[in-house]
Design a protein around this motif. Structure first.
Motif, mmCIF file in Angstrom:
data_model
loop_
_atom_site.group_PDB
_atom_site.id
_atom_site.type_symbol
_atom_site.label_atom_id
_atom_site.label_comp_id
_atom_site.label_asym_id
_atom_site.label_seq_id
_atom_site.Cartn_x
_atom_site.Cartn_y
_atom_site.Cartn_z
ATOM 1 N N LEU A 7 4.097 -7.616 -0.599
ATOM 2 C CA LEU A 7 3.504 -6.455 0.063
ATOM 3 C C LEU A 7 3.914 -5.159 -0.634
ATOM 4 C CD1 LEU A 7 3.944 -7.426 3.841
ATOM 5 C CD2 LEU A 7 2.042 -7.907 2.296
ATOM 6 N N VAL A 8 5.161 -5.119 -1.096
ATOM 7 C CA VAL A 8 5.624 -3.933 -1.818
ATOM 8 C C VAL A 8 4.802 -3.741 -3.096
ATOM 9 C CG1 VAL A 8 7.579 -2.883 -3.020
ATOM 10 C CG2 VAL A 8 7.949 -4.094 -0.856
ATOM 11 N N ARG A 9 4.510 -4.836 -3.790
ATOM 12 C CA ARG A 9 3.700 -4.715 -5.009
ATOM 13 C C ARG A 9 2.285 -4.247 -4.670
ATOM 14 N NH1 ARG A 9 0.462 -7.950 -8.435
ATOM 15 N NH2 ARG A 9 0.546 -9.729 -7.000
ATOM 16 N N TYR A 10 1.725 -4.760 -3.580
ATOM 17 C CA TYR A 10 0.404 -4.307 -3.167
ATOM 18 C C TYR A 10 0.403 -2.795 -2.919
ATOM 19 C CZ TYR A 10 -0.970 -9.196 -2.343
ATOM 20 O OH TYR A 10 -1.273 -10.529 -2.480
ATOM 21 N N PHE A 11 1.460 -2.315 -2.276
ATOM 22 C CA PHE A 11 1.576 -0.890 -1.994
ATOM 23 C C PHE A 11 1.569 -0.069 -3.279
ATOM 24 C CE2 PHE A 11 4.808 2.508 -2.050
ATOM 25 C CZ PHE A 11 4.128 3.476 -1.316
ATOM 26 N N THR A 12 2.313 -0.511 -4.283
ATOM 27 C CA THR A 12 2.375 0.263 -5.532
ATOM 28 C C THR A 12 1.023 0.262 -6.250
ATOM 29 O OG1 THR A 12 3.144 -1.655 -6.833
ATOM 30 C CG2 THR A 12 4.838 -0.255 -5.807
ATOM 31 N N VAL A 13 0.275 -0.819 -6.148
ATOM 32 C CA VAL A 13 -1.031 -0.879 -6.808
ATOM 33 C C VAL A 13 -2.015 0.054 -6.115
ATOM 34 C CG1 VAL A 13 -2.979 -2.375 -7.396
ATOM 35 C CG2 VAL A 13 -0.641 -3.215 -7.652
ATOM 36 N N VAL A 14 -2.009 0.096 -4.779
ATOM 37 C CA VAL A 14 -2.885 1.022 -4.059
ATOM 38 C C VAL A 14 -2.509 2.463 -4.393
ATOM 39 C CG1 VAL A 14 -3.632 1.822 -1.791
ATOM 40 C CG2 VAL A 14 -3.305 -0.627 -2.195
ATOM 41 N N SER A 35 -6.176 -4.318 3.000
ATOM 42 C CA SER A 35 -5.897 -3.337 4.067
ATOM 43 C C SER A 35 -4.971 -3.942 5.110
ATOM 44 C CB SER A 35 -7.203 -2.886 4.716
ATOM 45 O OG SER A 35 -8.024 -2.213 3.791
ATOM 46 N N ARG A 36 -5.208 -5.208 5.471
ATOM 47 C CA ARG A 36 -4.337 -5.857 6.466
ATOM 48 C C ARG A 36 -2.924 -6.024 5.937
ATOM 49 N NH1 ARG A 36 -9.077 -8.982 7.283
ATOM 50 N NH2 ARG A 36 -8.265 -10.646 5.939
ATOM 51 N N GLU A 42 3.341 -1.410 6.657
ATOM 52 C CA GLU A 42 3.578 -0.203 7.459
ATOM 53 C C GLU A 42 4.222 -0.568 8.793
ATOM 54 O OE1 GLU A 42 0.031 2.820 5.978
ATOM 55 O OE2 GLU A 42 -0.441 1.312 7.512
ATOM 56 N N HIS A 43 3.809 -1.688 9.366
ATOM 57 C CA HIS A 43 4.406 -2.130 10.629
ATOM 58 C C HIS A 43 5.875 -2.488 10.426
ATOM 59 C CE1 HIS A 43 4.603 -3.930 14.621
ATOM 60 N NE2 HIS A 43 5.165 -5.003 14.065
ATOM 61 N N GLN A 44 6.192 -3.151 9.314
ATOM 62 C CA GLN A 44 7.591 -3.488 9.039
ATOM 63 C C GLN A 44 8.442 -2.238 8.882
ATOM 64 O OE1 GLN A 44 7.901 -6.059 5.634
ATOM 65 N NE2 GLN A 44 6.945 -7.820 6.644
ATOM 66 N N LEU A 45 7.909 -1.253 8.165
ATOM 67 C CA LEU A 45 8.676 -0.034 7.907
ATOM 68 C C LEU A 45 8.682 0.933 9.091
ATOM 69 C CD1 LEU A 45 7.481 0.698 4.243
ATOM 70 C CD2 LEU A 45 9.638 -0.337 4.970
ATOM 71 N N GLY A 46 7.649 0.850 9.926
ATOM 72 C CA GLY A 46 7.556 1.755 11.066
ATOM 73 C C GLY A 46 7.016 3.128 10.705
#
Length: 281
Positions: A7-14, A35-36, A42-46
């Motif tokens: 998920l962290v890698r997905y975030f950096t690509v977006v 998107s999901r 985002e839910h994990q990080l709050g």
């Protein structure tokens, strides 16, 4: 908190593309799925990491603060993998095989299951009987009996075929028996499961040092016949000889030979992969 590195890698690509559609294409994902995944992060990080605008996708203040640390986390994970692999040198195995056998399916399976291992193959001639003992190969796919001591794992049995020129009186038959061979004087090779007949035209019989191709020439010319394992792929080398199923001969066993108590950790996985060499019923 347990972060999912995927998920962290997905975030950096977006964040790099500033657009969910382009990021999804780069990741080979469907945009709704991406998107999901970001929503899960985002839910994990709050916190919210992205804000969607008519101009595209922008980082929130939380996202901007998280981005350099996300890159650092991914880089640290990559370094950890590199260090771990460097501490455990790549494993190696050399798999021998004799002429007439194909081991590709088992080798491919071993490489797939152990991608970091170095898997080599080595074709051995019939007279190379010391390769296993000398450590030049770690396992050997061959036909029994073997002219050297080894731990043997049976794979399957092959029927025999009679190899004759296409002009031979038996050519065209669906199956032949020992009686059909008449007075053919068949002589077994010392270290291979093949029998060759003594030429009746006065030409010299096949010598141990003769190549298979030389012996095949004797058959094609009508000077000799041979009884070979049905699975010997070299039988297809020429169109002027034909192989006929023959009854009355013991089947040939295909085995994997290895050294007793070999410490190489890849030998056992190869023995398991070698089951792929067993022909379908």
């Amino acid at each position: 908190m347990d972060l999912d590195l995927r998920l962290v890698r997905y975030f950096t690509v977006v964040a790099e593309h500033g657009n969910f559609g382009r990021a999804a294409a780069a990741l080979h994902l469907a945009q709704p799925s991406l998107s999901r995944q970001i929503q899960r992060l985002e839910h994990q990080l709050g916190v919210r990491l992205f804000a969607r605008t008519p101009q595209g996708t922008t980082l929130t203040s939380a996202g901007a603060a998280f981005l350099p640390r996300a890159h650092a986390v991914l880089e640290a994970a990559g370094d950890a993998v590199t260090v771990a692999r460097a501490a455990d040198p790549p494993r190696e195995i050399t798999i021998g095989y004799v002429e007439g056998l194909i081991i590709t399916p088992a080798v491919q399976a071993l490489r797939h299951r152990h991608p970091d291992a170095r898997v080599r193959t080595r074709l051995l001639r019939w007279h190379d009987t010391h390769a296993l003992a000398e450590g030049r190969v770690d396992a050997l796919v061959a036909r029994a009996p073997l002219p050297f001591p080894a731990t043997v794992t049976p794979l399957y049995e092959e029927p025999r075929v009679l190899l004759v020129p296409t002009t031979h009186r038996l050519a065209g038959k669906e199956v032949v028996s020992v009686d059909d061979l008449g007075d053919e004087d068949l002589v077994a090779c010392a270290v291979t499961p093949t029998l060759w007949s003594t030429p009746k035209d006065g030409s010299p019989p096949p010598a141990p040092d003769d190549s298979f191709e030389d012996k095949l020439e004797l058959v094609a010319s009508g000077s000799a016949v041979a009884v070979l394992p049905a699975g010997d792929h070299r039988l297809r080398l020429r169109g002027d000889v034909t192989a006929i199923p023959v009854e009355g001969f013991e089947p040939c066993r295909v085995v994997v030979a290895s050294r007793t108590r070999d410490p190489n950790p890849l030998v056992a996985p190869f023995l398991e992969a070698a089951r792929l060499l067993v022909p379908a019923a």
